[in-house]
Design a protein around this motif. Structure first.
Motif, mmCIF file in Angstrom:
data_model
loop_
_atom_site.group_PDB
_atom_site.id
_atom_site.type_symbol
_atom_site.label_atom_id
_atom_site.label_comp_id
_atom_site.label_asym_id
_atom_site.label_seq_id
_atom_site.Cartn_x
_atom_site.Cartn_y
_atom_site.Cartn_z
ATOM 1 N N UNK B 56 1.136 -1.210 0.135
ATOM 2 C CA UNK B 56 0.012 0.076 -0.083
ATOM 3 C C UNK B 56 0.738 1.187 -0.118
ATOM 4 N N UNK B 57 0.332 2.328 -0.433
ATOM 5 C CA UNK B 57 1.046 3.762 -0.431
ATOM 6 C C UNK B 57 0.461 4.435 0.422
ATOM 7 N N UNK B 58 0.931 5.239 1.435
ATOM 8 C CA UNK B 58 0.319 6.138 2.578
ATOM 9 C C UNK B 58 0.104 7.458 1.831
ATOM 10 N N UNK B 59 -0.825 8.004 1.555
ATOM 11 C CA UNK B 59 -1.051 9.173 0.856
ATOM 12 C C UNK B 59 -2.246 10.102 1.459
ATOM 13 N N UNK B 60 -2.388 11.481 1.612
ATOM 14 C CA UNK B 60 -3.217 12.320 2.331
ATOM 15 C C UNK B 60 -2.666 12.739 3.718
#
Lengths: 449, 449
Positions: B56-60
């Motif tokens: 997964x990719x942490x964004x926000x």
């Protein structure tokens, strides 16, 4: 209450930058070439429904009207476009005076649609119409996708109310629009306070596992909730052991307990057990609300279970597998000169890629069979056949730049329920299939544009 | 330029209503019960990755910090809550003074994550933390889903730039956040002017079929565009016949033509033909941009084709099949009394539905193998093992209510590229598989909270 005073982002002062870069560069090139003022007709339609779906649901029309009304290039926006050199000074001057002055007709909100249905028709100069492409498609593609999922869930739920609980699963403002679209599609309420605030949709809430875990024991948590919210509250009964929780809940609140919520496990089995237990405890009027990754199939599978309401989150706000409606905004006719009286000429892309469109400004009507059930979506250019004259679908939304098509959200919700009820019965089958109505094309003479 | 002056909705003055109804009723009940001030730790994590995804990719994260900072209950919001009787007067008084005063640690933006990774840890009183659940999840679930899709597309595209073009396929503000998340995941630019405005992401544009259709012939359209935008522009060549359009394009613009865009047909085949034709016409530096429902698989399939850039719309903004990241926000520890010095006690739901969580405040570290390649995501409670002390993943974002973790968007973008490069090679396989790192749990003594 003036919503603008709150500065809440659900009130949109300017929508002009919800626009793709190329709309502005096309404008610049057309202004220079002298073609920008050619009278043009753009139409929004979809080439197909999502795989297996029987009908689409128009939603977002009210938001489109807000967006068109607020589409203005103020000093800050123009400063950005100048600083980034996105368009030249002549174009910036033109944009500074922008105000849509054309006409928009469309399917009213809540109406159903099929492949080829001219869902929205935007008419004016090329320049003023082309700029609206992105924001119109954003709104209709998102909101219609949610409404279509909501409509299927509402069919599956029958008379039981559906609660929209998906805010945490999608963008915070997408969530507000999703609550609105779900309401159009048949949902009864939402957990999203911003949606309640902006669109006056009823909001409801229960309790989270965190609330139970905060307290020293489940009894303390239930007591705290009942003492504060009253016996009519909804207690969440699956933090530890459901049977024990239901017993504790009725001990704390008495048989007047409003409802219990079940958020995990085999909902069919658990609902039956909980209903039996509640009845044995004398809590015959205590309702059972189920949540937990529900979609229209899970809702349908619970039709025979003693469930009183459904809370739906993820699958609603993601369109139950189809998060966008694949609508496009295409130039279908335009004048051959900038003369406002020049006749319109149908146009269409003609490449080999399967993305062909039908040219010409269209009308649409829904033909009924002898029993008054819809049997075909008829789309045509040229004159409307007399027998379809009073079955036309497009209504006037914007006239010479003035919004004339506003209506309360409940009107769209009621229209959807009535429209769905007038479709063939197979419309509400959840199984995959073809669109429930065929789209028939009636081609008029191209000169009749 | 002050973005607030524009009144553009991408600037968010108050985020307090992006909140589920039940957060406020839980607050009311806890205030009355005297448990609202118990020190609490909430964690954001996901129980699983979308089916088949490797990471997964942490964004926000940057948007979360904005949301926390702007989470205030002003008079208008309080008036709404009072009028709708959502909470009682004592709760309204408490909300009027709300300002998050706790601590937030989290994975920095652009970092990758795996099932169980404590992506964000929010600590403070139960009352102040519980209110943030909905808006934090909305932002992280949406933005991370988009960034994960973007990252896979960026892997597939290699050195070729990706252009985000999906605004028309999703909610107009979701689109702005999607552009931002795509940029973190490796996209180079966007078509969305609002994203350029708000986040300073480079914007680009080509031309639409409508522009060609507006003109009397394709040559007129190309001439209009080149005269206005210069020879470096990108001409759309698939409105009628591609071969004829490419010939006309080079005739009009000369071999200095910047690029052509192909938006339909068999892109692999057409790109080869167009490249050959351009080369034969002497336009060896004219680039080829392809668009048309691309996803990471279609991009990968074009790796050997003479393509210079990809424009991606629908599949990017809908997370390429996974439009939400299924993160949850769970209470994992709380004090046994309102005494600020009371020790924290781990808590977790324990029902039968498979939704169990691991209690206790967690740290996380990524263990590397001898070659410096990541080999495990280690998540623990209690003391951090010495050998992992300098591999910890959580960074301080908010300290005593003050935002301390802001950073430029490019920092997140660069972090993501570096982090992805440090994963095992199988991370960038597009085929379905297990998470590329296993998550290992190290349990400390519960007293060490």
């Amino acid at each position: 209450m003036n919503t603008a005073d709150l500065g809440l982002p659900v009130d949109v002062p300017s929508t002009a930058l919800f626009t793709d870069h190329y709309e502005l560069t096309m404008l610049q090139a057309a202004l220079k070439a002298g073609t920008a003022e050619r009278r043009s007709v753009f139409e929004v339609f979809t080439r197909r429904l999502p795989n297996g779906r029987r009908y689409g649901v128009v939603a977002g029309t009210g938001r489109v009207l807000d967006a068109v009304e607020n589409f203005r290039f103020d000093a800050g926006v123009l400063g950005f476009l100048r600083e980034r050199r996105i368009v030249d000074d002549a174009t910036l001057d033109w944009l500074a005076g922008y105000r849509f002055s054309g006409d928009i007709w469309g399917y009213p909100e809540g109406e159903v649609y099929f492949p080829g249905s001219p869902i929205l028709r935007v008419e004016g100069s090329f320049a003023e119409c082309v700029l609206l492409e992105t924001v119109i498609l954003s709104i209709l593609n998102h909101d219609s996708a949610i409404a279509a999922a909501a409509s299927r869930m509402a069919s599956a739920a029958g008379d039981r109310p559906l609660i929209e609980m998906g805010a945490r699963r999608t963008h915070e403002l997408s969530a507000v629009a999703a609550s609105r679209a779900a309401y159009v599609g048949g949902f009864a309420s939402t957990s999203d306070l911003a949606a309640g605030f902006r669109y006056n949709i009823p909001t409801v809430g229960t309790s989270a596992h965190a609330f139970t875990l905060l307290h020293d024991c489940e009894r303390d948590a239930f007591r705290a909730q009942v003492e504060s919210m009253g016996r009519g509250t909804t207690l969440l009964v699956d933090t530890y052991d459901v049977t024990e929780a239901v017993r504790t809940a009725v001990e704390v609140a008495g048989p007047e307990l409003g409802a219990v919520r079940i958020d995990s496990g085999d909902l069919l089995l658990v609902a039956h057990r909980v209903r039996q237990q509640l009845d044995e405890l004398g809590a015959r009027d205590t309702r059972i609300i189920v949540t937990s990754d529900l979609d229209e199939y899970a809702i349908a599978s619970l039709a025979a279970a003693p469930v009183d309401a459904y809370g739906v989150g993820t699958q609603l706000v993601t369109g139950s597998g189809h998060p966008t409606a694949s609508m496009v905004y295409k130039l279908v006719a335009r004048a051959e000169s900038a003369d406002p009286k020049a006749p319109l000429k149908p146009v269409a892309k003609k490449s080999s890629g399967g993305k062909t469109s039908v040219g010409g400004r269209k009308w649409a009507a829904r033909r009924l069979d002898e029993d008054g059930v819809a049997e075909a979506e008829v789309v045509g250019t040229g004159p409307v056949p007399a027998e379809l004259a009073d079955r036309q679908l497009l209504v006037e939304l914007v006239k010479g730049g003035e919004i004339v098509g506003r209506e309360p959200l409940d009107a769209a919700r009621e229209r959807h329920a009535a429209t769905r009820a007038g479709l063939p019965l197979s419309a509400i089958q959840l199984s995959r299939g073809e669109p429930v109505l065929p789209t028939e094309y009636v081609h008029g003479r191209s000169g009749s544009q």
